[in-house]
Design a protein around this motif. Structure first.
Motif, PDB file in Angstrom:
ATOM      1  N   PRO A 270      65.816  49.126  65.205  1.00  0.00           N
ATOM      2  CA  PRO A 270      66.402  50.439  65.494  1.00  0.00           C
ATOM      3  C   PRO A 270      67.567  50.767  64.565  1.00  0.00           C
ATOM      4  CG  PRO A 270      66.986  48.828  67.179  1.00  0.00           C
ATOM      5  CD  PRO A 270      65.940  48.201  66.332  1.00  0.00           C
ATOM      6  N   GLY A 271      67.523  51.977  64.034  1.00  0.00           N
ATOM      7  CA  GLY A 271      68.581  52.411  63.135  1.00  0.00           C
ATOM      8  C   GLY A 271      68.294  52.165  61.682  1.00  0.00           C
ATOM      9  N   VAL A 272      67.176  51.464  61.375  1.00  0.00           N
ATOM     10  CA  VAL A 272      66.783  51.205  59.984  1.00  0.00           C
ATOM     11  C   VAL A 272      65.314  51.571  59.820  1.00  0.00           C
ATOM     12  CG1 VAL A 272      66.573  49.506  58.140  1.00  0.00           C
ATOM     13  CG2 VAL A 272      68.440  49.313  59.785  1.00  0.00           C
ATOM     14  N   ASP A 273      65.031  52.542  58.987  1.00  0.00           N
ATOM     15  CA  ASP A 273      63.646  52.958  58.723  1.00  0.00           C
ATOM     16  C   ASP A 273      63.415  52.999  57.222  1.00  0.00           C
ATOM     17  OD1 ASP A 273      62.462  53.507  61.343  1.00  0.00           O
ATOM     18  OD2 ASP A 273      63.993  55.054  61.496  1.00  0.00           O
ATOM     19  N   LEU A 274      62.199  52.638  56.814  1.00  0.00           N
ATOM     20  CA  LEU A 274      61.841  52.628  55.399  1.00  0.00           C
ATOM     21  C   LEU A 274      60.603  53.473  55.163  1.00  0.00           C
ATOM     22  CD1 LEU A 274      61.983  49.768  52.869  1.00  0.00           C
ATOM     23  CD2 LEU A 274      59.804  50.959  53.155  1.00  0.00           C
ATOM     24  N   LEU A 275      60.654  54.312  54.133  1.00  0.00           N
ATOM     25  CA  LEU A 275      59.523  55.128  53.713  1.00  0.00           C
ATOM     26  C   LEU A 275      59.133  54.712  52.300  1.00  0.00           C
ATOM     27  CD1 LEU A 275      60.789  58.634  54.913  1.00  0.00           C
ATOM     28  CD2 LEU A 275      59.229  57.095  56.117  1.00  0.00           C
ATOM     29  N   LEU A 276      57.827  54.553  52.075  1.00  0.00           N
ATOM     30  CA  LEU A 276      57.338  54.128  50.769  1.00  0.00           C
ATOM     31  C   LEU A 276      56.764  55.302  49.998  1.00  0.00           C
ATOM     32  CD1 LEU A 276      55.483  50.744  51.328  1.00  0.00           C
ATOM     33  CD2 LEU A 276      57.371  51.159  49.766  1.00  0.00           C
ATOM     34  N   GLY A 277      57.026  55.335  48.695  1.00  0.00           N
ATOM     35  CA  GLY A 277      56.442  56.351  47.825  1.00  0.00           C
ATOM     36  C   GLY A 277      55.966  55.705  46.537  1.00  0.00           C
ATOM     37  N   PHE A 278      54.968  56.317  45.921  1.00  0.00           N
ATOM     38  CA  PHE A 278      54.370  55.756  44.717  1.00  0.00           C
ATOM     39  C   PHE A 278      54.143  56.847  43.674  1.00  0.00           C
ATOM     40  CE2 PHE A 278      53.326  52.915  48.116  1.00  0.00           C
ATOM     41  CZ  PHE A 278      53.433  51.648  47.562  1.00  0.00           C
ATOM     42  N   GLY A 279      54.295  56.489  42.419  1.00  0.00           N
ATOM     43  CA  GLY A 279      54.043  57.414  41.324  1.00  0.00           C
ATOM     44  C   GLY A 279      52.549  57.605  41.086  1.00  0.00           C
ATOM     45  N   VAL A 299      61.382  44.313  54.614  1.00  0.00           N
ATOM     46  CA  VAL A 299      62.651  44.841  54.101  1.00  0.00           C
ATOM     47  C   VAL A 299      63.471  45.430  55.239  1.00  0.00           C
ATOM     48  CG1 VAL A 299      63.719  46.607  52.644  1.00  0.00           C
ATOM     49  CG2 VAL A 299      61.781  45.278  51.771  1.00  0.00           C
ATOM     50  N   GLU A 300      62.806  46.206  56.110  1.00  0.00           N
ATOM     51  CA  GLU A 300      63.515  46.777  57.267  1.00  0.00           C
ATOM     52  C   GLU A 300      64.195  45.678  58.082  1.00  0.00           C
ATOM     53  OE1 GLU A 300      61.250  49.185  59.856  1.00  0.00           O
ATOM     54  OE2 GLU A 300      60.895  50.788  58.406  1.00  0.00           O
ATOM     55  N   ARG A 301      63.458  44.620  58.384  1.00  0.00           N
ATOM     56  CA  ARG A 301      64.006  43.551  59.229  1.00  0.00           C
ATOM     57  C   ARG A 301      65.136  42.816  58.517  1.00  0.00           C
ATOM     58  NH1 ARG A 301      59.745  41.103  60.143  1.00  0.00           N
ATOM     59  NH2 ARG A 301      59.969  39.265  58.804  1.00  0.00           N
ATOM     60  N   GLU A 302      64.971  42.578  57.205  1.00  0.00           N
ATOM     61  CA  GLU A 302      65.999  41.876  56.452  1.00  0.00           C
ATOM     62  C   GLU A 302      67.302  42.677  56.434  1.00  0.00           C
ATOM     63  OE1 GLU A 302      67.730  38.872  54.039  1.00  0.00           O
ATOM     64  OE2 GLU A 302      65.905  38.901  55.278  1.00  0.00           O
ATOM     65  N   PRO A 322      72.128  56.148  61.668  1.00  0.00           N
ATOM     66  CA  PRO A 322      70.908  55.455  61.237  1.00  0.00           C
ATOM     67  C   PRO A 322      70.754  55.470  59.711  1.00  0.00           C
ATOM     68  CG  PRO A 322      70.375  57.589  62.177  1.00  0.00           C
ATOM     69  CD  PRO A 322      71.824  57.369  62.433  1.00  0.00           C
ATOM     70  N   ILE A 323      70.025  54.478  59.217  1.00  0.00           N
ATOM     71  CA  ILE A 323      69.765  54.355  57.777  1.00  0.00           C
ATOM     72  C   ILE A 323      68.300  54.673  57.504  1.00  0.00           C
ATOM     73  CG2 ILE A 323      69.704  52.776  55.809  1.00  0.00           C
ATOM     74  CD1 ILE A 323      71.845  51.142  57.199  1.00  0.00           C
ATOM     75  N   GLU A 324      68.057  55.529  56.516  1.00  0.00           N
ATOM     76  CA  GLU A 324      66.696  55.820  56.052  1.00  0.00           C
ATOM     77  C   GLU A 324      66.582  55.345  54.611  1.00  0.00           C
ATOM     78  OE1 GLU A 324      64.007  59.579  56.740  1.00  0.00           O
ATOM     79  OE2 GLU A 324      65.277  59.922  54.986  1.00  0.00           O
ATOM     80  N   ILE A 325      65.732  54.344  54.383  1.00  0.00           N
ATOM     81  CA  ILE A 325      65.516  53.802  53.039  1.00  0.00           C
ATOM     82  C   ILE A 325      64.256  54.441  52.464  1.00  0.00           C
ATOM     83  CG2 ILE A 325      65.153  51.707  51.685  1.00  0.00           C
ATOM     84  CD1 ILE A 325      66.302  50.168  54.164  1.00  0.00           C
ATOM     85  N   VAL A 326      64.379  55.081  51.333  1.00  0.00           N
ATOM     86  CA  VAL A 326      63.232  55.663  50.644  1.00  0.00           C
ATOM     87  C   VAL A 326      62.970  54.813  49.407  1.00  0.00           C
ATOM     88  CG1 VAL A 326      62.242  57.708  49.558  1.00  0.00           C
ATOM     89  CG2 VAL A 326      63.843  57.959  51.473  1.00  0.00           C
ATOM     90  N   VAL A 380      64.974  44.020  47.105  1.00  0.00           N
ATOM     91  CA  VAL A 380      65.153  45.369  47.663  1.00  0.00           C
ATOM     92  C   VAL A 380      66.246  45.357  48.724  1.00  0.00           C
ATOM     93  CG1 VAL A 380      64.061  47.228  48.973  1.00  0.00           C
ATOM     94  CG2 VAL A 380      62.792  46.080  47.155  1.00  0.00           C
ATOM     95  N   ALA A 381      66.205  44.363  49.618  1.00  0.00           N
ATOM     96  CA  ALA A 381      67.231  44.273  50.663  1.00  0.00           C
ATOM     97  C   ALA A 381      68.618  44.120  50.055  1.00  0.00           C
ATOM     98  CB  ALA A 381      66.920  43.104  51.599  1.00  0.00           C
ATOM     99  N   GLU A 382      68.725  43.300  49.018  1.00  0.00           N
ATOM    100  CA  GLU A 382      70.022  43.114  48.355  1.00  0.00           C
ATOM    101  C   GLU A 382      70.492  44.414  47.702  1.00  0.00           C
ATOM    102  OE1 GLU A 382      73.502  41.685  47.086  1.00  0.00           O
ATOM    103  OE2 GLU A 382      72.103  40.673  48.456  1.00  0.00           O
ATOM    104  N   GLN A 383      69.544  45.179  47.134  1.00  0.00           N
ATOM    105  CA  GLN A 383      69.893  46.460  46.510  1.00  0.00           C
ATOM    106  C   GLN A 383      70.425  47.431  47.561  1.00  0.00           C
ATOM    107  OE1 GLN A 383      66.787  47.604  43.858  1.00  0.00           O
ATOM    108  NE2 GLN A 383      67.781  49.498  43.218  1.00  0.00           N
ATOM    109  N   VAL A 384      69.794  47.445  48.725  1.00  0.00           N
ATOM    110  CA  VAL A 384      70.257  48.316  49.818  1.00  0.00           C
ATOM    111  C   VAL A 384      71.645  47.904  50.277  1.00  0.00           C
ATOM    112  CG1 VAL A 384      69.848  49.028  52.201  1.00  0.00           C
ATOM    113  CG2 VAL A 384      67.928  48.865  50.605  1.00  0.00           C
ATOM    114  N   MET A 385      71.818  46.625  50.532  1.00  0.00           N
ATOM    115  CA  MET A 385      73.091  46.152  51.055  1.00  0.00           C
ATOM    116  C   MET A 385      74.220  46.335  50.042  1.00  0.00           C
ATOM    117  SD  MET A 385      72.434  45.318  54.122  1.00  0.00           S
ATOM    118  CE  MET A 385      73.968  44.524  54.566  1.00  0.00           C
ATOM    119  N   ALA A 386      73.919  46.127  48.760  1.00  0.00           N
ATOM    120  CA  ALA A 386      74.944  46.313  47.736  1.00  0.00           C
ATOM    121  C   ALA A 386      75.392  47.768  47.675  1.00  0.00           C
ATOM    122  CB  ALA A 386      74.411  45.869  46.379  1.00  0.00           C
ATOM    123  N   ALA A 387      74.434  48.688  47.765  1.00  0.00           N
ATOM    124  CA  ALA A 387      74.777  50.116  47.718  1.00  0.00           C
ATOM    125  C   ALA A 387      75.598  50.520  48.935  1.00  0.00           C
ATOM    126  CB  ALA A 387      73.497  50.944  47.641  1.00  0.00           C
TER     127      ALA A 387
END
Length: 410
Positions: A270-279, A299-302, A322-326, A380-387
């Motif tokens: 709860p409070g962390v959601d991830l959406l995936l996109g592709f080129g 990634v969400e769980r991490e 809440p956090i939304e990761i795209v 990816v998790a480290e990139q999120v947390m660092a930001a």
């Protein structure tokens, strides 16, 4: 304020000879949605509906029940308005017309739900739907006529989006004096958006009496010109659809049932959601699972676990937001069209959006070792947390600065 004018169902593209999703029903839905969503987006642009963002995206998932569920996010959006569609198996068996009407109803219902929250006129929304129906659930575009060097003829490219999700392009040549059609090429596969149609039309050329153009400019592995010789006076009159499917028995169209946004699964993070996109050219199935678990869920769980541990004081900075990761993947040769590899963070009153653009080279077109996939989850998790940590530290620094200023005044 942005003007809403872009509607899409994810994934919005894929390979020509492969499914875009693993599930046949969602695959059929997103492909049929290309023509209808392009037509609806074009109609919306004419209405000039202003709001917090310019696009409406639908994310589809397989559904075991017979009903089709629609969820619309009416709260303040991030980078786009969002809808979720739970798709029953019967959608794969619908005719292209019935499936197109179903897509139109999904988009229209979402727009009706959003209208009172965005201050949009329901009359304008109704006009957009009526325009798509008038066009027969189709979307097409004609390029401007281009005269031949001797000014005797002119040529253009006619585009449309087929039910398989890809565009079709046809060269037409007419006599300039009589305006009679003298040549029409067979349809060739093209990209499926107005932007790509316009880009393709710019390649139209008269060369030694022939007409040439490139249906899909920028295709990574290259593409020859399509050429027509008007002197042969061949007028192709066949269909532009490569995947015409017969439906001898009409299948009932499933009812659309409205359910609360985000209720399609129990949220373990709860409070962390991830959406995936592709080129372009990349599909969801290209991203490997790790021992049956999807990388996005990992990634969400991490990220959730690291936030709960109190890392870097980020959770205190979030204050329940809440956090939304795209997370988007693109090829290196395509990334310039979408920005640059890296991270961006945006905080609003409703959510913190973390956008991550990453290189797809590590998984594209090859079997990926489990260790590489696990490494990607960690990266990816480290990139999120660092930001998030950088933003939290900056906020804390501002607070300390204000406290010192107040102390100095005292």
């Amino acid at each position: 304020m942005a003007v809403l004018g872009h509607v899409e169902f994810w994934p919005p593209s894929g390979w020509e000879d492969l499914p875009w999703t693993e599930d046949p029903a969602t695959d059929a839905l997103v492909k049929s949605a290309r023509r209808v969503s392009e037509a609806y987006g074009d109609a919306l642009r004419a209405e000039r509906l202003e709001g917090p963002c310019s696009s409406l995206r639908f994310f589809s998932h397989p559904h075991e029940d017979d009903e089709l569920q629609l969820q619309v996010g009416t709260a303040a959006p991030g980078e786009w308005e969002s809808g979720i569609v739970l798709v029953p198996r019967v959608v794969a068996a619908l005719s292209s017309k019935d499936r197109g009407l179903l897509v139109l109803d999904l988009i229209h219902q979402a727009m009706v739900d959003l209208a009172p929250h965005r201050g949009w006129s329901l009359e304008a929304v109704q006009r957009a739907r009526a325009r798509v129906l008038t066009q027969g659930l189709e979307f097409g575009w004609f390029s401007p006529w281009k005269a031949s060097p001797d000014r005797s003829k002119s040529a253009r490219v006619v585009f449309r989006v087929a039910d398989d999700g890809f565009g079709r392009a046809v060269i037409e040549v007419r006599d300039r004096a009589s305006e009679d059609l003298v040549a029409r090429s067979e349809p060739v596969v093209a990209y499926a958006s107005l932007v790509s149609f316009r880009a393709s039309a710019k390649t139209l050329r008269w060369v030694d009496g022939n007409v040439q153009f490139i249906p899909r400019p920028g295709l990574p592995y290259g593409q020859d010109h399509v050429s027509v010789d008007p002197a042969l006076r061949r007028i192709y009159r066949g269909t532009a659809d490569r995947q015409a499917v017969a439906h001898p028995t009409r299948v009932p169209v499933p009812a659309i049932v409205r359910v609360p946004y985000g209720s399609h699964r129990v949220d373990e993070t709860p409070g962390v959601d991830l959406l995936l996109g592709f080129g372009p050219g990349l599909v969801v199935e290209s991203l490997p699972d790790v021992e049956g678990e999807h990388i996005g869920d990992m990634v969400e769980r991490e990220v959730f676990d690291r936030l709960e541990s109190g890392e870097a004081g980020i959770k205190d900075w979030l204050e329940g937001t809440p956090i939304e990761i795209v997370l988007e993947y693109h090829r290196p040769d395509q990334v310039h069209d979408f920005g640059a590899f890296g991270t961006r963070v945006r905080r609003t009153a409703k959510r913190v959006s973390v956008g991550i653009l990453r290189d797809a080279s590590w998984f594209e077109g090859k079997d990926v070792a489990t260790s590489l996939a696990r490494d990607e989850v960690e990266a990816v998790a480290e990139q999120v947390m660092a930001a998030l940590g950088a933003r939290a530290a900056r906020r804390q620094g501002k607070r300390l600065g204000k406290a010192r200023t107040a102390a100095d005044r005292d």
